[in-house]
Design a protein around this motif. Structure first.
Motif, PDB file in Angstrom:
ATOM      1  N   THR A  97      23.096 103.345   5.465  1.00 41.96           N
ATOM      2  CA  THR A  97      22.573 103.946   4.245  1.00 41.96           C
ATOM      3  C   THR A  97      21.079 103.693   4.155  1.00 41.96           C
ATOM      4  N   VAL A  98      20.289 104.745   4.313  1.00 44.14           N
ATOM      5  CA  VAL A  98      18.839 104.641   4.216  1.00 44.14           C
ATOM      6  C   VAL A  98      18.418 104.483   2.761  1.00 44.14           C
ATOM      7  N   LYS A  99      18.946 105.342   1.905  1.00 39.32           N
ATOM      8  CA  LYS A  99      18.727 105.307   0.464  1.00 39.32           C
ATOM      9  C   LYS A  99      19.879 106.061  -0.180  1.00 39.32           C
ATOM     10  N   PRO A 100      19.989 106.044  -1.534  1.00 45.91           N
ATOM     11  CA  PRO A 100      21.190 106.611  -2.159  1.00 45.91           C
ATOM     12  C   PRO A 100      21.572 108.009  -1.690  1.00 45.91           C
ATOM     13  N   TRP A 101      20.607 108.899  -1.496  1.00 49.61           N
ATOM     14  CA  TRP A 101      20.935 110.266  -1.141  1.00 49.61           C
ATOM     15  C   TRP A 101      20.848 110.537   0.356  1.00 49.61           C
ATOM     16  N   MET A 102      20.670 109.501   1.153  1.00 49.63           N
ATOM     17  CA  MET A 102      20.566 109.709   2.598  1.00 49.63           C
ATOM     18  C   MET A 102      21.269 108.592   3.348  1.00 49.63           C
ATOM     19  N   GLY A 103      22.259 108.965   4.131  1.00 47.48           N
ATOM     20  CA  GLY A 103      22.975 108.010   4.960  1.00 47.48           C
ATOM     21  C   GLY A 103      23.695 108.736   6.085  1.00 47.48           C
ATOM     22  N   PHE A 104      24.175 107.958   7.039  1.00 48.62           N
ATOM     23  CA  PHE A 104      24.856 108.512   8.200  1.00 48.62           C
ATOM     24  C   PHE A 104      26.096 107.679   8.490  1.00 48.62           C
ATOM     25  N   GLU A 105      27.096 108.304   9.132  1.00 44.01           N
ATOM     26  CA  GLU A 105      28.316 107.578   9.430  1.00 44.01           C
ATOM     27  C   GLU A 105      28.913 108.041  10.747  1.00 44.01           C
ATOM     28  N   PHE A 106      29.656 107.118  11.364  1.00 44.84           N
ATOM     29  CA  PHE A 106      30.459 107.426  12.548  1.00 44.84           C
ATOM     30  C   PHE A 106      31.894 107.060  12.229  1.00 44.84           C
ATOM     31  N   ASN A 107      32.829 107.971  12.527  1.00 42.61           N
ATOM     32  CA  ASN A 107      34.249 107.756  12.234  1.00 42.61           C
ATOM     33  C   ASN A 107      35.062 107.723  13.517  1.00 42.61           C
ATOM     34  N   PHE A 108      35.989 106.776  13.577  1.00 47.85           N
ATOM     35  CA  PHE A 108      36.954 106.733  14.667  1.00 47.85           C
ATOM     36  C   PHE A 108      38.338 106.642  14.047  1.00 47.85           C
ATOM     37  N   GLY A 109      39.152 107.666  14.302  1.00 47.12           N
ATOM     38  CA  GLY A 109      40.503 107.691  13.759  1.00 47.12           C
ATOM     39  C   GLY A 109      41.551 107.645  14.850  1.00 47.12           C
ATOM     40  N   ASN A 110      42.705 107.118  14.524  1.00 45.50           N
ATOM     41  CA  ASN A 110      43.809 106.996  15.486  1.00 45.50           C
ATOM     42  C   ASN A 110      45.113 107.352  14.788  1.00 45.50           C
ATOM     43  N   GLN A 111      45.825 108.336  15.337  1.00 41.48           N
ATOM     44  CA  GLN A 111      47.124 108.738  14.796  1.00 41.48           C
ATOM     45  C   GLN A 111      48.085 109.041  15.950  1.00 41.48           C
ATOM     46  N   ARG A 112      49.337 109.151  15.591  1.00 39.44           N
ATOM     47  CA  ARG A 112      50.373 109.551  16.552  1.00 39.44           C
ATOM     48  C   ARG A 112      51.434 110.344  15.808  1.00 39.44           C
ATOM     49  N   TYR A 113      51.661 111.575  16.244  1.00 44.41           N
ATOM     50  CA  TYR A 113      52.668 112.401  15.589  1.00 44.41           C
ATOM     51  C   TYR A 113      53.207 113.432  16.576  1.00 44.41           C
ATOM     52  N   THR A 114      54.131 114.253  16.096  1.00 47.49           N
ATOM     53  CA  THR A 114      54.784 115.257  16.945  1.00 47.49           C
ATOM     54  C   THR A 114      54.417 116.663  16.481  1.00 47.49           C
TER      55      THR A 114
END
Length: 240
Positions: A97-114
């Motif tokens: 988070t640089v400042k309230p209106w500016m930030g960046f994120e990286f997401n890593f998700g893991n699921q298992r389904y059919t």
């Protein structure tokens, strides 16, 4: 007749009170001088305190889609329906988070389904029947904002981004199909609150991912329909 003078009885206490009032400001000044000045953060510490890492549980609810499967031109085409099962997965998010209106994120998700598949009319031979059990890994990057106005003492946030999802059929229930990557877009909204005098906090939100239904590189599973995976999520985060 000798004249005697008696000292007023209140002189002693009054004098003590006057001296206390006179010296009180000086005493407070000395006490403040004795307190240590707040330690200045180093550039590295200021950089790290803008990071936080969240670990959350996410429910996975993916839409059912149908379309004409695209096999060879000389083969009868069927209507294919793909219905993913519902499950619960894990989501890790690293934010800067640089400042309230500016930030960046990286997401890593893991699921298992059919991925349950069905054809109309039913194929006679040579086409996959039943479902494809698959592991799904999300890797996305995006923009995130934290508006400065709280909602019932909770910090709101919202964001959007893109990345990829890898669909990798399992060894036991994957029907021997190869893995596949799909371009993915997402948006997210939610609230969070950091515990007082702590680096930890709680976060809850809702995400939705949009991508083409996986076909595992098989033309008889290709319907070129976009699906939406909805993810209510809740968990904890730590701020460095």
């Amino acid at each position: 007749m000798p004249i005697s003078f008696r000292r007023p009885a209140v002189a002693g206490p009054a004098l003590a009170l006057l001296l206390a009032l006179l010296f009180a400001p000086a005493t407070r000044a000395f006490a403040q001088d004795d307190q240590e000045a707040p330690r200045q953060l180093t550039p590295a510490e200021r950089f790290l305190e803008r990071f936080d890492l969240g670990l959350e549980g996410a429910a996975e609810m993916t839409s059912t889609v149908s379309g004409v499967e695209q096999r060879d031109a000389n083969t009868t085409q069927n209507v294919l329906t793909i219905k993913p099962s519902r499950t619960v997965g894990e989501l890790a998010t690293l934010r800067y988070t640089v400042k309230p209106w500016m930030g960046f994120e990286f997401n890593f998700g893991n699921q298992r389904y059919t991925e349950d598949v069905s054809f109309v009319p039913e194929p006679t031979q040579g086409i996959l029947l039943g479902g494809v059990q698959t592991n799904v890994h999300e890797m996305t990057w995006g923009y995130v904002a934290h508006p400065p106005h709280l909602i019932f003492s909770l910090q709101p946030f919202f964001g959007a981004g893109a990345g990829t999802m890898r669909f990798k059929p399992t060894a036991g229930g994957g029907q021997g199909l190869p893995y596949q990557y799909r371009m993915t877009y997402y948006y997210t909204v939610g609230v969070e609150r950091q515990f007082p005098d702590s680096h930890f906090g709680m976060r809850a939100g809702f995400r939705q991912l949009i991508y083409l239904a996986p076909d595992y590189l098989q033309n008889y599973l290709t319907i070129t329909r976009r699906v939406r995976t909805s993810e209510p999520n809740i968990g904890f985060f730590v701020r460095f």
